[in-house]
Design a protein around this motif. Sequence first.
Motif, PDB file in Angstrom:
ATOM      1  N   LEU A 130      45.797 -10.336  35.727  1.00 26.55           N
ATOM      2  CA  LEU A 130      45.681 -11.664  35.124  1.00 26.55           C
ATOM      3  C   LEU A 130      44.766 -11.639  33.900  1.00 26.55           C
ATOM      4  CD1 LEU A 130      45.508 -13.915  38.311  1.00 26.55           C
ATOM      5  CD2 LEU A 130      47.420 -13.610  36.737  1.00 26.55           C
ATOM      6  N   VAL A 131      43.665 -10.902  33.977  1.00 26.95           N
ATOM      7  CA  VAL A 131      42.772 -10.800  32.816  1.00 26.95           C
ATOM      8  C   VAL A 131      43.475 -10.067  31.676  1.00 26.95           C
ATOM      9  CG1 VAL A 131      40.621  -9.744  32.001  1.00 26.95           C
ATOM     10  CG2 VAL A 131      40.657 -10.943  34.177  1.00 26.95           C
ATOM     11  N   LEU A 132      44.238  -9.039  31.999  1.00 27.93           N
ATOM     12  CA  LEU A 132      44.985  -8.304  30.983  1.00 27.93           C
ATOM     13  C   LEU A 132      46.013  -9.201  30.305  1.00 27.93           C
ATOM     14  CD1 LEU A 132      45.697  -5.597  29.608  1.00 27.93           C
ATOM     15  CD2 LEU A 132      47.283  -5.201  31.476  1.00 27.93           C
ATOM     16  N   LEU A 133      46.748  -9.976  31.089  1.00 35.59           N
ATOM     17  CA  LEU A 133      47.750 -10.864  30.507  1.00 35.59           C
ATOM     18  C   LEU A 133      47.114 -11.979  29.677  1.00 35.59           C
ATOM     19  CD1 LEU A 133      50.337 -11.171  33.416  1.00 35.59           C
ATOM     20  CD2 LEU A 133      50.553  -9.886  31.286  1.00 35.59           C
ATOM     21  N   ALA A 134      45.943 -12.448  30.098  1.00 36.31           N
ATOM     22  CA  ALA A 134      45.264 -13.502  29.350  1.00 36.31           C
ATOM     23  C   ALA A 134      44.760 -12.992  28.003  1.00 36.31           C
ATOM     24  CB  ALA A 134      44.102 -14.057  30.160  1.00 36.31           C
ATOM     25  N   ASN A 135      44.441 -11.712  27.908  1.00 33.30           N
ATOM     26  CA  ASN A 135      43.907 -11.144  26.672  1.00 33.30           C
ATOM     27  C   ASN A 135      44.931 -10.319  25.902  1.00 33.30           C
ATOM     28  OD1 ASN A 135      41.237 -12.108  26.819  1.00 33.30           O
ATOM     29  ND2 ASN A 135      40.819 -10.639  28.435  1.00 33.30           N
ATOM     30  N   LEU A 136      46.194 -10.454  26.234  1.00 31.58           N
ATOM     31  CA  LEU A 136      47.220  -9.647  25.577  1.00 31.58           C
ATOM     32  C   LEU A 136      47.386 -10.032  24.104  1.00 31.58           C
ATOM     33  CD1 LEU A 136      49.072  -7.371  26.334  1.00 31.58           C
ATOM     34  CD2 LEU A 136      50.865  -9.019  26.793  1.00 31.58           C
ATOM     35  N   GLY A 137      47.387 -11.308  23.800  1.00 32.30           N
ATOM     36  CA  GLY A 137      47.511 -11.759  22.407  1.00 32.30           C
ATOM     37  C   GLY A 137      46.364 -11.266  21.539  1.00 32.30           C
ATOM     38  N   PRO A 138      45.108 -11.522  21.947  1.00 33.93           N
ATOM     39  CA  PRO A 138      43.998 -10.993  21.148  1.00 33.93           C
ATOM     40  C   PRO A 138      43.994  -9.472  21.040  1.00 33.93           C
ATOM     41  CG  PRO A 138      43.205 -12.697  22.607  1.00 33.93           C
ATOM     42  CD  PRO A 138      44.626 -12.439  22.973  1.00 33.93           C
ATOM     43  N   MET A 139      44.496  -8.773  22.048  1.00 34.42           N
ATOM     44  CA  MET A 139      44.555  -7.314  21.976  1.00 34.42           C
ATOM     45  C   MET A 139      45.545  -6.869  20.889  1.00 34.42           C
ATOM     46  SD  MET A 139      44.374  -6.338  26.013  1.00 34.42           S
ATOM     47  CE  MET A 139      44.997  -4.698  25.778  1.00 34.42           C
ATOM     48  N   VAL A 140      46.678  -7.563  20.786  1.00 40.50           N
ATOM     49  CA  VAL A 140      47.662  -7.234  19.753  1.00 40.50           C
ATOM     50  C   VAL A 140      47.086  -7.525  18.374  1.00 40.50           C
ATOM     51  CG1 VAL A 140      49.908  -7.885  18.813  1.00 40.50           C
ATOM     52  CG2 VAL A 140      49.647  -7.532  21.266  1.00 40.50           C
ATOM     53  N   ILE A 141      46.430  -8.677  18.222  1.00 40.75           N
ATOM     54  CA  ILE A 141      45.841  -9.036  16.929  1.00 40.75           C
ATOM     55  C   ILE A 141      44.731  -8.050  16.556  1.00 40.75           C
ATOM     56  CG2 ILE A 141      44.531 -10.812  15.701  1.00 40.75           C
ATOM     57  CD1 ILE A 141      46.110 -12.878  17.307  1.00 40.75           C
ATOM     58  N   LEU A 142      43.946  -7.611  17.529  1.00 36.66           N
ATOM     59  CA  LEU A 142      42.904  -6.618  17.265  1.00 36.66           C
ATOM     60  C   LEU A 142      43.518  -5.312  16.781  1.00 36.66           C
ATOM     61  CD1 LEU A 142      39.859  -5.888  17.454  1.00 36.66           C
ATOM     62  CD2 LEU A 142      40.351  -5.037  19.742  1.00 36.66           C
ATOM     63  N   GLY A 143      44.575  -4.866  17.433  1.00 33.43           N
ATOM     64  CA  GLY A 143      45.234  -3.631  17.006  1.00 33.43           C
ATOM     65  C   GLY A 143      45.823  -3.738  15.610  1.00 33.43           C
ATOM     66  N   VAL A 144      46.462  -4.870  15.308  1.00 31.00           N
ATOM     67  CA  VAL A 144      47.054  -5.059  13.979  1.00 31.00           C
ATOM     68  C   VAL A 144      45.956  -5.125  12.916  1.00 31.00           C
ATOM     69  CG1 VAL A 144      48.327  -6.719  12.549  1.00 31.00           C
ATOM     70  CG2 VAL A 144      49.165  -6.124  14.819  1.00 31.00           C
ATOM     71  N   SER A 145      44.854  -5.807  13.214  1.00 30.68           N
ATOM     72  CA  SER A 145      43.788  -5.915  12.216  1.00 30.68           C
ATOM     73  C   SER A 145      43.101  -4.573  11.977  1.00 30.68           C
ATOM     74  CB  SER A 145      42.778  -6.982  12.630  1.00 30.68           C
ATOM     75  OG  SER A 145      42.166  -6.648  13.847  1.00 30.68           O
ATOM     76  N   ILE A 146      42.963  -3.756  13.006  1.00 32.68           N
ATOM     77  CA  ILE A 146      42.401  -2.417  12.799  1.00 32.68           C
ATOM     78  C   ILE A 146      43.339  -1.570  11.948  1.00 32.68           C
ATOM     79  CG2 ILE A 146      41.830  -0.254  13.983  1.00 32.68           C
ATOM     80  CD1 ILE A 146      40.614  -1.965  16.200  1.00 32.68           C
ATOM     81  N   TRP A 147      44.643  -1.708  12.179  1.00 34.97           N
ATOM     82  CA  TRP A 147      45.611  -0.989  11.360  1.00 34.97           C
ATOM     83  C   TRP A 147      45.551  -1.476   9.908  1.00 34.97           C
ATOM     84  CZ3 TRP A 147      50.166  -2.978   9.038  1.00 34.97           C
ATOM     85  CH2 TRP A 147      50.963  -2.011   8.424  1.00 34.97           C
ATOM     86  N   LEU A 148      45.419  -2.801   9.715  1.00 34.19           N
ATOM     87  CA  LEU A 148      45.311  -3.336   8.360  1.00 34.19           C
ATOM     88  C   LEU A 148      44.045  -2.847   7.659  1.00 34.19           C
ATOM     89  CD1 LEU A 148      46.549  -7.016   8.675  1.00 34.19           C
ATOM     90  CD2 LEU A 148      47.574  -5.185   7.349  1.00 34.19           C
ATOM     91  N   LEU A 149      42.947  -2.743   8.392  1.00 31.67           N
ATOM     92  CA  LEU A 149      41.724  -2.202   7.798  1.00 31.67           C
ATOM     93  C   LEU A 149      41.941  -0.769   7.325  1.00 31.67           C
ATOM     94  CD1 LEU A 149      38.894  -3.576  10.087  1.00 31.67           C
ATOM     95  CD2 LEU A 149      39.251  -4.058   7.666  1.00 31.67           C
ATOM     96  N   TYR A 150      42.677   0.002   8.080  1.00 30.03           N
ATOM     97  CA  TYR A 150      42.987   1.376   7.682  1.00 30.03           C
ATOM     98  C   TYR A 150      43.817   1.387   6.393  1.00 30.03           C
ATOM     99  CZ  TYR A 150      45.160   5.980   7.717  1.00 30.03           C
ATOM    100  OH  TYR A 150      45.607   7.219   7.364  1.00 30.03           O
ATOM    101  N   VAL A 151      44.831   0.533   6.332  1.00 32.95           N
ATOM    102  CA  VAL A 151      45.689   0.467   5.143  1.00 32.95           C
ATOM    103  C   VAL A 151      44.880   0.005   3.934  1.00 32.95           C
ATOM    104  CG1 VAL A 151      47.664  -0.739   4.120  1.00 32.95           C
ATOM    105  CG2 VAL A 151      47.815   0.135   6.443  1.00 32.95           C
ATOM    106  N   ILE A 152      44.025  -0.999   4.130  1.00 40.39           N
ATOM    107  CA  ILE A 152      43.206  -1.498   3.028  1.00 40.39           C
ATOM    108  C   ILE A 152      42.254  -0.410   2.530  1.00 40.39           C
ATOM    109  CG2 ILE A 152      41.348  -3.141   2.490  1.00 40.39           C
ATOM    110  CD1 ILE A 152      42.871  -5.158   4.246  1.00 40.39           C
ATOM    111  N   PHE A 153      41.672   0.346   3.443  1.00 36.96           N
ATOM    112  CA  PHE A 153      40.783   1.434   3.034  1.00 36.96           C
ATOM    113  C   PHE A 153      41.540   2.472   2.209  1.00 36.96           C
ATOM    114  CE2 PHE A 153      38.885   5.633   3.885  1.00 36.96           C
ATOM    115  CZ  PHE A 153      37.654   5.416   3.306  1.00 36.96           C
ATOM    116  N   LYS A 154      42.759   2.828   2.635  1.00 32.62           N
ATOM    117  CA  LYS A 154      43.552   3.795   1.879  1.00 32.62           C
ATOM    118  C   LYS A 154      43.882   3.268   0.481  1.00 32.62           C
ATOM    119  CE  LYS A 154      44.365   7.333   4.478  1.00 32.62           C
ATOM    120  NZ  LYS A 154      43.929   8.653   4.101  1.00 32.62           N
TER     121      LYS A 154
END
Length: 119
Positions: free
Chosen positions: A15-39
């Motif tokens: 239940l905790v995993l499902l409740a935090n699934l959206g923020p986990m996806v956004i966190l992963g996408v934002s970390i990927w975007l930070l990598y792209v921006i750095f490049k």
Amino acid sequence: MKKFLLFIGGLIALLVLLANLGPMVILGVSIWLLYVIFKKFIKSDSTAGKVGWVILGLVVLSITFSNMFAVIGLAAAFALYLVITNWKKDKDDPVVSEVEEDDDPFKNFERQWAEINNY
């Protein structure tokens, strides 16, 4: 009783995993975007381009920090993994289940050693 507690712990972790699934996806996408921006920042030649990439990086970094509580979801995923692996453990260890009553103390040495290691 152990299986029941594992089930309850696994249900709570799910239940905790499902409740935090959206923020986990956004966190992963934002970390990927930070990598792209750095490049892109490294490849930029102009000063205005570098300033633009820094400003965009700061915006994405603020999005990343706003979703840092998604780490709780990662901890819940790890807890769910631990519950699943403990659920599948076989209780009948062949070394422990082999019990022979005999006068020879060295015959059941492996069984006794396994019992000592379990405590």
